[in-house]
Design an enzyme around this catalytic site. Sequence first.
Site, short mmCIF file in Angstrom:
data_model
loop_
_atom_site.label_atom_id
_atom_site.label_comp_id
_atom_site.label_asym_id
_atom_site.label_seq_id
_atom_site.Cartn_x
_atom_site.Cartn_y
_atom_site.Cartn_z
N GLU A 178 60.09 82.33 -40.88
CA GLU A 178 60.55 81.38 -41.73
C GLU A 178 59.34 80.81 -42.46
OE1 GLU A 178 62.33 78.50 -38.89
OE2 GLU A 178 63.44 80.09 -38.13
N ASN A 220 60.26 87.27 -40.65
CA ASN A 220 61.55 86.89 -40.29
C ASN A 220 62.04 85.45 -40.91
OD1 ASN A 220 63.68 87.14 -38.16
ND2 ASN A 220 62.91 85.75 -36.92
N HIS A 256 72.07 83.42 -38.87
CA HIS A 256 72.75 82.41 -37.93
C HIS A 256 73.82 81.92 -38.85
CE1 HIS A 256 69.82 82.16 -34.77
NE2 HIS A 256 68.96 82.03 -35.69
N GLU A 284 68.74 87.63 -35.40
CA GLU A 284 69.10 86.47 -34.28
C GLU A 284 70.66 86.12 -34.66
OE1 GLU A 284 66.46 83.16 -35.00
OE2 GLU A 284 64.64 84.23 -35.05
N ASP A 286 74.31 85.06 -34.58
CA ASP A 286 75.28 84.06 -33.94
C ASP A 286 75.97 83.77 -35.13
OD1 ASP A 286 73.68 82.06 -35.01
OD2 ASP A 286 73.06 81.54 -32.90
O1 G3I Z 1 60.21 72.87 -23.51
C1 G3I Z 1 61.38 72.13 -22.94
C2 G3I Z 1 61.30 72.37 -21.50
O2 G3I Z 1 60.02 71.69 -20.82
C3 G3I Z 1 62.38 71.55 -21.02
O3 G3I Z 1 62.41 71.85 -19.55
C4 G3I Z 1 63.70 71.95 -21.51
C5 G3I Z 1 64.91 71.33 -21.09
O4 G3I Z 1 66.07 71.25 -22.03
O5 G3I Z 1 63.67 71.84 -22.68
C6 G3I Z 1 62.55 72.77 -23.45
O6 G3I Z 1 62.47 72.71 -24.75
C7 G3I Z 1 63.60 73.41 -25.39
C8 G3I Z 1 63.24 74.76 -25.95
O7 G3I Z 1 64.15 75.15 -26.90
C9 G3I Z 1 62.87 75.67 -24.75
O8 G3I Z 1 64.02 75.66 -24.02
C10 G3I Z 1 63.97 72.61 -26.70
O9 G3I Z 1 64.56 71.50 -26.20
C11 G3I Z 1 64.83 73.18 -27.55
O10 G3I Z 1 64.97 72.46 -28.80
C12 G3I Z 1 64.23 74.53 -28.06
O11 G3I Z 1 65.00 75.29 -28.88
C13 G3I Z 1 64.68 76.33 -29.31
C14 G3I Z 1 64.36 76.35 -30.90
O12 G3I Z 1 64.23 77.50 -31.31
C15 G3I Z 1 63.07 75.67 -31.08
O13 G3I Z 1 62.87 75.70 -32.35
C16 G3I Z 1 65.65 77.50 -29.18
O14 G3I Z 1 66.03 77.43 -27.63
C17 G3I Z 1 65.75 78.78 -29.98
O15 G3I Z 1 66.72 79.31 -29.71
C18 G3I Z 1 65.57 78.50 -31.37
O16 G3I Z 1 64.95 79.80 -31.73
C19 G3I Z 1 64.83 79.92 -33.33
C20 G3I Z 1 63.97 81.06 -33.60
O17 G3I Z 1 62.81 80.87 -32.79
C21 G3I Z 1 63.46 81.07 -34.88
N1 G3I Z 1 64.95 81.15 -35.56
C22 G3I Z 1 65.83 79.84 -35.51
C23 G3I Z 1 66.17 79.87 -34.06
C24 G3I Z 1 67.05 78.81 -33.81
O18 G3I Z 1 66.10 77.58 -34.14
#
Ligand code: G3I
Length: 373
Positions: A178, A220, A256, A284, A286
């Site tokens: 990004e 990406n 997305h 990615e 969806d």
């Molecule tokens: O790290 C904490 C963890 O300690 C805690 O136990 C858990 C409980 O919910 O939360 C954890 O953090 C989460 C993290 O994912 C790991 O699961 C965050 O709340 C959550 O907001 C985070 O979201 C991820 C996001 O990237 C972060 O920017 C999504 O799962 C993931 O699908 C998303 O992926 C990104 C790609 O890398 C890049 N492109 C966009 C895509 C969607 O945002």
Amino acid sequence: MRDTASSSRRSLTRGRGALLTAGALCAVIFLVTAGLVLTLPERPESGGAGQLPQLARRNDIDLGVAVAVNPLVHDREYRSVVTEHYTSVTAENTMKWEYVQPQRHTFDWSGPDTVVGFAERNGLDVHGHTLLWHNQQPAWLAQGSWSPDELRQVMREHMQALMGRYQGRVTSWDIINEPFEDTGPRLRQHLWYEVLGEDYIAEALTMAHEIDPQARLYINEFGIEGGGPKADALYRLVTDLLERDVPLHGIGFQGHFVHGNVPEDLSEHLRRFTDLGLEVSVSELDVRIPEPVPEGALQDQAREYARVIEACLDVPRCVRVSVWGVSDGHSWIPEWFPGYTAALPFDESYTPKPALGAMVQALSRRPSRPPTR
Ligand code: G3I
């Protein structure tokens, strides 16, 4: 008598003829049915379990899925969905900087090792995600005060550790994630940009290539699937990088989508980049639907999934379509887009949705495309 005998022979002959005709008919029906069974996907409406990997390989396309560590370890059904329907995995979070190097020089390989080990045991490829990104950076990195040379050193250490550990096992990487601002077309003004300038992209790709010369290196990006100023800016950036012989091999179109907005001309936008000599992927995928899910929306969504697969098949150097999560129960959508749901091909109970059958059909419809890699 003769008449009677001949008439009974005739009726016997007619009877045999009828039997033979019925037999031939049965045989034809049998052969046609058998032929259909052999050529059509088995019960695609049931999700076509086991069909997708075979169909994907036949079309020389990788069908990937983003996976999370916890369910991979603890949920047998989750693992089955992955192994029965996909040919590669991407770590949704666990290869990101904040998890891999939470403190400087302290690395945590438990998550990445779990993903890579699972993939290897099940004959799946691994796409690496991600090296340089503005999100999910540890505080020591994001809040540090770095000179250009210090930051280059930090970049090298991290890349060497992560890419070096999985060299030959993770064969492609999102090196730059990004790089443009959300709505583009300006480059994102984050740590890497502010300390190293615009050339952080070329530096990172060059460094990655030195560390793993065999790996396919990607930029990406999201919001480029239908063209527009952000896609144009990426095109200009990429053209410049290639003119300077910077090692860049692919562009990931994240994909997305909001239901109803999957571009009809996706393949044209993919092809624009393959015409530069690059490979592309939908990295990615969806398709989120507003809640409550309107009647017929899942069927429309299925056509949208099929459209994406078909767009990739239409473009010879489109190498992969990866969906962003195993089931709606694991999708990032509800947390990030409240009011939207049901974005993936499996629902919360791992029941296949129409989208899965549509992917099977899209891959079955075509003659196999010749290998391009
Ligand atoms: O790290 C904490 C963890 O300690 C805690 O136990 C858990 C409980 O919910 O939360 C954890 O953090 C989460 C993290 O994912 C790991 O699961 C965050 O709340 C959550 O907001 C985070 O979201 C991820 C996001 O990237 C972060 O920017 C999504 O799962 C993931 O699908 C998303 O992926 C990104 C790609 O890398 C890049 N492109 C966009 C895509 C969607 O945002």
